[in-house]
Structure formats: structure tokens, C-alpha cells
Design an enzyme around this catalytic site. Structure first.
Site, PDB file in Angstrom:
ATOM      1  N   ALA A 152      46.321  45.855  69.641  1.00 21.18           N
ATOM      2  CA  ALA A 152      47.136  46.980  70.132  1.00 21.18           C
ATOM      3  C   ALA A 152      46.907  47.214  71.619  1.00 21.18           C
ATOM      4  CB  ALA A 152      46.805  48.244  69.341  1.00 21.18           C
ATOM      5  N   LYS A 181      40.953  50.986  73.950  1.00 22.42           N
ATOM      6  CA  LYS A 181      42.370  51.333  73.810  1.00 22.42           C
ATOM      7  C   LYS A 181      42.714  52.563  74.651  1.00 22.42           C
ATOM      8  CE  LYS A 181      42.847  51.220  69.158  1.00 22.42           C
ATOM      9  NZ  LYS A 181      43.567  51.193  67.859  1.00 22.42           N
ATOM     10  N   TYR A 200      40.389  54.999  62.928  1.00 26.07           N
ATOM     11  CA  TYR A 200      39.946  55.004  61.538  1.00 26.07           C
ATOM     12  C   TYR A 200      38.646  55.803  61.403  1.00 26.07           C
ATOM     13  CZ  TYR A 200      43.329  51.277  60.604  1.00 26.07           C
ATOM     14  OH  TYR A 200      44.485  50.556  60.464  1.00 26.07           O
ATOM     15  N   THR A 207      57.750  54.807  61.359  1.00 19.62           N
ATOM     16  CA  THR A 207      57.016  53.551  61.225  1.00 19.62           C
ATOM     17  C   THR A 207      57.882  52.352  61.587  1.00 19.62           C
ATOM     18  OG1 THR A 207      57.552  53.199  58.897  1.00 19.62           O
ATOM     19  CG2 THR A 207      55.608  54.533  59.384  1.00 19.62           C
ATOM     20  N   HIS A 239      56.914  53.910  66.365  1.00 21.93           N
ATOM     21  CA  HIS A 239      55.870  52.902  66.209  1.00 21.93           C
ATOM     22  C   HIS A 239      56.332  51.588  66.831  1.00 21.93           C
ATOM     23  CE1 HIS A 239      53.653  54.803  62.529  1.00 21.93           C
ATOM     24  NE2 HIS A 239      54.207  55.733  63.298  1.00 21.93           N
ATOM     25  N   GLU A 273      55.094  61.911  59.373  1.00 24.21           N
ATOM     26  CA  GLU A 273      55.562  60.538  59.534  1.00 24.21           C
ATOM     27  C   GLU A 273      56.629  60.213  58.493  1.00 24.21           C
ATOM     28  OE1 GLU A 273      52.807  57.053  60.175  1.00 24.21           O
ATOM     29  OE2 GLU A 273      53.464  56.619  58.113  1.00 24.21           O
TER      30      GLU A 273
END
Length: 287
Positions: free
Chosen positions: A124, A164, A144, A45, A74, A14
């Protein structure tokens, strides 16, 4: 792409847009260096509330069309309305960027709590549905291993993550973690919940002690004793801290690869040399 015991494991990293236009050259230079490693994709990002959205698109375009590596742009739900979201999707399509990491996003510093609560897209999953309906995009979502800091419980967090995926996410990228056992427990929970999309493990090399007070503190990731002792030992020795932090990330990555992870995603903080050291160390170990 890394291969272990016949399984292909994706390798990615990233980068983030610079705050100033005059620093764009440096990020392009970094990308030219990362390109030589042949990562499967590079994510870019997105500033809180869209503060860097134009640069995100510019950098993603460079990755996709100049570096000829898949770009993962992103896109955050905070601060966008249907018209702005549609404009962003059309711009990315026009520039051949067809992979998106859809995020809720954090509250921008200049946004009031009232405006944040009244935002058009709450989660999201709201924009994932729209991106899916738009068609032509491969969608990633965040997860997470140690629970989203705002989630009521691990169970609720997994439940929302499944939603999601059902809304259209094709793959998942984890927040950084420093204890692989937490990741393996998380993967067991995903399997039990019927979540079977590829999961890319997010690894952040701790190259400076101050990182614990910034990115890490916001992630909700726990710090194992081994790492905290390492940081305490080298707090006043930045050269040794950098070396030890990279070695810790290499060991994490080697263990993940040995255990058949779907992918490893390096949060390299725009440092191409850090990405290279981890990638080459793992490839050498497999040779």
C-alpha cells in the site's frame, strides 16, 4: 459527528459495490437511507484486482455529489500498473472524490501466485507515495489492532504502519475487532511509535453466525468468549442472533466513544438499518 466531553468523534460506515449492474439501484437506495444519519464519510470497497473499480467510482460519485457526503474510495495496489492508477486518480478527481483509502489488496482468485509475486506495486505504501505526489487527495490507510495476518510480529507491523504514515497517509482505519482492550493496547503502541494521525475504529456487527466463516476469518481478529457464547446460543435463531449482534456492536461503540476514540467506522455490509440502530443508540445514550 458525535460529541463526547467536548471531543468530536467522526462516525462513518462502509458499503461495497454489487456484483451485478442491475443491483446498483439497491445500493443507491441504501445510501439514501444512510445519508439521513449524516455520517462524516462513507467508504466504498474495491474488488480484488479491480473487478469492481468502475462501480466503486460510480458509487463514490453518488455519495459525494448526490448524497453530499464525503466519499472515501478504496484503491488497491494489486492488479494496477502506473497507467491504470493514474487513470483512476484522474477519474476520481474529475468526479470530486478527493479521499482515498489506499490498500495493498488481496490476491484475486484468477491471479496466479507467480503473477501476484510479480505485481508492479508490492505494498500500500507504494501507491500512497504516488497518490500523495499527485496532490489534492486526503489519504487513509488500513491498520490491524491484532497484527496483520502476514506480519512477522506486532513490532514489524507497527514499523510498517509508521512507514505508511510517513509515506503520506493522513488517517488510519482499523480492521474489525471485537475486543476493545485489543484496540486500546494498539493505540498505546501507536503512541509509543510516534504515530499520531487520527484512527477510526472498525466495528462489524455480527448479524449472522456465518459471518465468522467469511469476513471475520480473513481479518485475523480474535473472537472473545462473550461473543462466541452469544453466537453459539443463537446459531439456530437468526432473528435473535441479529438483535444480539447489533447490541454487542452498540456496546463496543459506546465504550469507544466514552474513551475518546477519534472515529467509529461501521462495516455495515450494505445494511442501512444496522448502521442506523447503532448510531441512534449511541446518540440516545449521550443525550
Amino acid at each position: 459527528m458525535i460529541e463526547k466531553n467536548g471531543k468530536k468523534i467522526e462516525f462513518s460506515c462502509e458499503v461495497f459495490p454489487p456484483k451485478r449492474n442491475e443491483d446498483m439501484y439497491e445500493i443507491y437506495k441504501t445510501l439514501d437511507e444512510i445519508k439521513l444519519l449524516g455520517p462524516d464519510f462513507i467508504s466504498v470497497t474495491y474488488g480484488a484486482g479491480g473487478s469492481n473499480s468502475k462501480r466503486t467510482a460510480q458509487i463514490a460519485t453518488y455519495i459525494e455529489n448526490i448524497c453530499e457526503i464525503r466519499a472515501l474510495a478504496h484503491v488497491t495496489a494489486v492488479g494496477v500498473n502506473p497507467e491504470k492508477l493514474q487513470d483512476m486518480l484522474q477519474e476520481l478527481k474529475k468526479k470530486n472524490v478527493t479521499r482515498i483509502l489506499a490498500l495493498r489488496g488481496d490476491k484475486p482468485r484468477d491471479m496466479t501466485e507467480e503473477d501476484f509475486e510479480a505485481r508492479h506495486y508490492k505494498n500500500a505504501s507504494d501507491i500512497i507515495k504516488i497518490i500523495k505526489n499527485e496532490g489534492g487527495f486526503k489519504i487513509a490507510a488500513a491498520c490491524y489492532p491484532e497484527k496483520h495476518p502476514e506480519a512477522e510480529s506486532v513490532e514489524k507491523d507497527i514499523e510498517f504502519l509508521k512507514y505508511k504514515v510517513e509515506s503520506g497517509a493522513n488517517e488510519l482505519i482499523t480492521q474489525m475487532f471485537f475486543d476493545n482492550s485489543k484496540f486500546y493496547d494498539f493505540m498505546d503502541k501507536l503512541q509509543a511509535a510516534g504515530i499520531n494521525v487520527p484512527v477510526h475504529a472498525g466495528i462489524m456487527p455480527i448479524t449472522a453466525a456465518k459471518q465468522l466463516g467469511t469476513s471475520v476469518s480473513l481479518s485475523g481478529s480474535s473472537i472473545p468468549t462473550t461473543l462466541s457464547n452469544l453466537i453459539a446460543k443463537y446459531t439456530d435463531d437468526p432473528v435473535s442472533m441479529r438483535k444480539a449482534g447489533i447490541e454487542y456492536a452498540i456496546k463496543q461503540t459506546e465504550d469507544l466513544v466514552a474513551n475518546g476514540v477519534d472515529g467509529v467506522h461501521i462495516y455495515c455490509m450494505n445494511k442501512s438499518d444496522v448502521t442506523r440502530q447503532i448510531y441512534e443508540a449511541v446518540l440516545y445514550d449521550l443525550a
